[in-house]
Write a protein that holds these residues in place. Structure first.
Motif, short mmCIF file in Angstrom:
data_model
loop_
_atom_site.label_atom_id
_atom_site.label_comp_id
_atom_site.label_asym_id
_atom_site.label_seq_id
_atom_site.Cartn_x
_atom_site.Cartn_y
_atom_site.Cartn_z
N LYS A 33 5.57 6.42 3.06
CA LYS A 33 6.16 5.93 1.77
C LYS A 33 5.59 4.38 1.22
O LYS A 33 4.97 4.36 2.08
CB LYS A 33 7.18 5.41 1.58
N ASN A 35 5.16 3.03 -2.18
CA ASN A 35 6.46 1.60 -2.82
C ASN A 35 7.40 3.15 -3.18
O ASN A 35 7.15 4.52 -3.18
CB ASN A 35 6.12 1.32 -3.23
N GLU A 36 7.55 2.75 -4.36
CA GLU A 36 9.02 3.40 -5.26
C GLU A 36 8.49 5.70 -5.36
O GLU A 36 9.10 5.99 -5.38
CB GLU A 36 10.26 3.38 -5.67
N THR A 38 4.96 5.77 -4.54
CA THR A 38 3.61 6.49 -4.25
C THR A 38 4.04 6.55 -2.80
O THR A 38 4.23 6.09 -1.89
CB THR A 38 3.38 5.43 -5.05
N SER A 113 1.72 9.65 -6.25
CA SER A 113 2.56 9.51 -6.98
C SER A 113 3.01 10.37 -7.36
O SER A 113 3.02 11.54 -8.19
CB SER A 113 1.61 8.55 -8.66
#
Length: 151
Positions: A33, A35-36, A38, A113
């Motif tokens: 992970k 970010n939220e 990606t 994404s």
């Protein structure tokens, strides 16, 4: 006749027992992970000593490593798959071409994404070919599934 058949069987048995299907590449598939929304997909090949795995743009001759990512409405791929490892470029007289390949280990990394917050899976396959100094094995295709998204 039976004795002859028995003798032949006894001589052939050790050859059959020692014959192994060579599998010089072990794959590991995981996600990281960023970010939220990606994630990095890591498709890591560990290659036995003396063998090599061809790059995605290998050169003329061998089957290059290639990936197919199945369509998933919750996933969008970002850019091309990167190769992280020690790339070797060398002329191969068998293929009469300069080739690009990896020995020991290579990590293929694809950024994706995720739409929404639901957990989903990225499914696909990798086709690859391996060689050593004396032989090349037929190309193989291996399916994979990598979990992404969620909490």
């Amino acid at each position: 006749m039976k004795k002859l058949l028995m003798m032949l069987s006894l001589f052939a048995l050790p050859l059959l027992v020692s014959a192994q299907i060579e599998n010089p590449v072990k794959w590991n598939f995981s996600s990281k992970k960023i970010n939220e929304t990606t994630y990095e997909l890591h498709m890591t090949a560990t290659i036995d000593a003396g063998w090599h795995l061809y790059a995605q743009e290998a050169g003329e001759g061998p089957v290059a490593t290639s990936f197919k990512i199945n369509k998933n409405p919750l996933i969008a791929t970002n850019g091309k798959i990167a190769e992280v490892g020690k790339l070797t470029k060398a002329f191969d007289k068998n293929f009469n071409s300069e080739l690009k390949y990896y020995a020991d280990k290579v990590d293929f990394v694809q950024t994706v994404s995720v739409k929404g917050k639901a957990q989903t899976k990225v499914k696909g396959s990798v086709e690859f070919m391996t060689c050593d100094d004396h032989q090349c094995l037929p190309p193989k295709e291996l399916e994979f599934t990598i979990a992404v998204g969620g909490k």
